[in-house]
Design a protein around this motif. Structure first.
Motif, mmCIF file in Angstrom:
data_model
loop_
_atom_site.group_PDB
_atom_site.id
_atom_site.type_symbol
_atom_site.label_atom_id
_atom_site.label_comp_id
_atom_site.label_asym_id
_atom_site.label_seq_id
_atom_site.Cartn_x
_atom_site.Cartn_y
_atom_site.Cartn_z
ATOM 1 N N PHE A 40 8.943 23.536 -21.217
ATOM 2 C CA PHE A 40 8.645 24.196 -20.309
ATOM 3 C C PHE A 40 9.352 25.877 -19.910
ATOM 4 O O PHE A 40 9.188 26.453 -18.795
ATOM 5 C CB PHE A 40 8.229 23.863 -18.543
ATOM 6 N N ALA A 41 9.515 26.075 -21.467
ATOM 7 C CA ALA A 41 9.919 27.775 -21.374
ATOM 8 C C ALA A 41 9.096 29.405 -22.350
ATOM 9 O O ALA A 41 9.833 29.667 -22.403
ATOM 10 C CB ALA A 41 11.095 27.551 -22.102
ATOM 11 N N LYS A 105 -2.106 33.028 -28.435
ATOM 12 C CA LYS A 105 -1.744 34.616 -28.711
ATOM 13 C C LYS A 105 -0.638 34.697 -27.949
ATOM 14 O O LYS A 105 0.365 35.884 -27.994
ATOM 15 C CB LYS A 105 -2.663 35.195 -28.155
ATOM 16 N N ASP A 106 -0.090 34.315 -26.743
ATOM 17 C CA ASP A 106 0.896 34.767 -25.647
ATOM 18 C C ASP A 106 2.170 34.732 -26.054
ATOM 19 O O ASP A 106 2.596 33.382 -25.516
ATOM 20 C CB ASP A 106 0.320 34.300 -24.330
ATOM 21 N N GLY A 107 3.023 34.785 -27.040
ATOM 22 C CA GLY A 107 4.170 34.664 -27.812
ATOM 23 C C GLY A 107 3.987 33.886 -28.558
ATOM 24 O O GLY A 107 5.386 33.563 -29.056
ATOM 25 N N TYR A 108 2.994 33.178 -29.054
ATOM 26 C CA TYR A 108 3.772 31.883 -30.279
ATOM 27 C C TYR A 108 3.390 32.250 -31.695
ATOM 28 O O TYR A 108 2.238 33.481 -31.480
ATOM 29 C CB TYR A 108 2.541 31.122 -30.291
ATOM 30 N N GLY A 135 6.791 29.101 -29.420
ATOM 31 C CA GLY A 135 7.244 30.558 -29.318
ATOM 32 C C GLY A 135 8.775 30.451 -29.273
ATOM 33 O O GLY A 135 9.487 30.256 -28.273
ATOM 34 N N LEU A 136 9.104 31.439 -30.029
ATOM 35 C CA LEU A 136 10.370 31.670 -30.337
ATOM 36 C C LEU A 136 11.490 32.557 -28.825
ATOM 37 O O LEU A 136 10.784 32.636 -28.608
ATOM 38 C CB LEU A 136 10.161 32.563 -31.270
ATOM 39 N N SER A 141 7.357 36.587 -23.793
ATOM 40 C CA SER A 141 7.315 35.551 -22.542
ATOM 41 C C SER A 141 8.363 34.286 -22.020
ATOM 42 O O SER A 141 7.542 33.561 -21.420
ATOM 43 C CB SER A 141 5.807 34.828 -23.073
ATOM 44 N N PHE A 142 9.040 34.245 -23.379
ATOM 45 C CA PHE A 142 10.106 33.410 -23.178
ATOM 46 C C PHE A 142 11.074 33.782 -21.947
ATOM 47 O O PHE A 142 11.579 34.106 -21.552
ATOM 48 C CB PHE A 142 11.282 32.996 -24.630
ATOM 49 N N ILE A 143 11.360 32.529 -21.766
ATOM 50 C CA ILE A 143 12.410 32.570 -20.749
ATOM 51 C C ILE A 143 13.123 31.487 -20.390
ATOM 52 O O ILE A 143 13.822 31.270 -19.486
ATOM 53 C CB ILE A 143 11.035 32.057 -18.879
#
Length: 208
Positions: A40-41, A105-108, A135-136, A141-143
């Motif tokens: 969950f990143a 679409k949100d960062g992938y 999601g690289l 959006s990567f945390i």
């Protein structure tokens, strides 16, 4: 290569696609990826959270990329991710590609991978040249890694247009357990345990 010889469009689902498959699926095969972790990143601004209060959803991360965060990750040695390979009806390939591009679409971004499973105790490829959305670590959006307690708190209280973030976690955990006798994910299960503890402690849930 002729149209008849073209490999069918197959996409690997490891998150919500497991319990909410893509349309026009003509075949689905449980299997796993090697050399990845599922965490969950990834922030969710559009499905399980809002731009002001983003939720958390899973992404795939190459094991070598995740090693930079492994000092704070309690499961650094798991590098197999279970999910489902979906083969799409060729008549609807373009439509499903557009659908998934919008849904993710949100960062992938898209990667091509091989999906494995077990046959007679041996590891075999069951879906070669399969596509998946990742999601690289370079996406906005990567945390990265977070402690289970604070991550569970965020998931428990977040809500977005697609519903409660914790319901996404619960459905995903249940779906992974059903994939195969060997399927497992310690990260998912630890988060689920913590969120259910919050349910019991607080006696209420965030509103949809």
């Amino acid at each position: 290569m002729t149209i008849e010889e073209k490999n069918p469009y197959t996409v690997f689902g490891y998150g919500s696609l497991i319990f909410k498959p893509p349309p026009h699926t003509i075949r689905q095969v449980p299997g796993f990826l090697k050399g990845y972790v599922r965490r969950f990143a990834q922030k969710s601004h559009d499905h399980r959270g809002t731009p002001e209060n983003p939720g958390r959803v899973v992404t795939l991360i190459h094991t070598e990329d995740w090693e930079a965060f492994s000092s704070s990750d309690p499961f650094p040695d798991e590098d197999v991710v279970w999910g489902v390979a979906y083969t799409i009806d060729p008549q609807y390939e373009s439509e499903v590609r557009d659908y998934l591009d919008y849904r993710e679409k949100d960062g992938y971004t898209i990667e091509e991978i091989d999906v494995w499973s077990f046959e007679d105790g041996r590891e075999v490829v069951v879906a070669p040249k399969c596509y998946t959305y990742v999601g690289l670590p370079s996406n906005p959006s990567f945390i990265g890694s977070q402690p289970i307690e604070s991550l569970a708190e965020r998931i428990w209280q977040s809500v977005g247009p697609s519903g409660r973030n914790k319901d996404y976690l619960y459905e995903l955990s249940a779906a992974v357990r059903k994939l195969a006798p060997e399927s497992h994910d310690s990260h998912l299960y630890a988060l689920e345990t913590r969120c259910r503890k919050l349910d019991a402690e607080r006696g209420h849930a965030p509103a949809k």
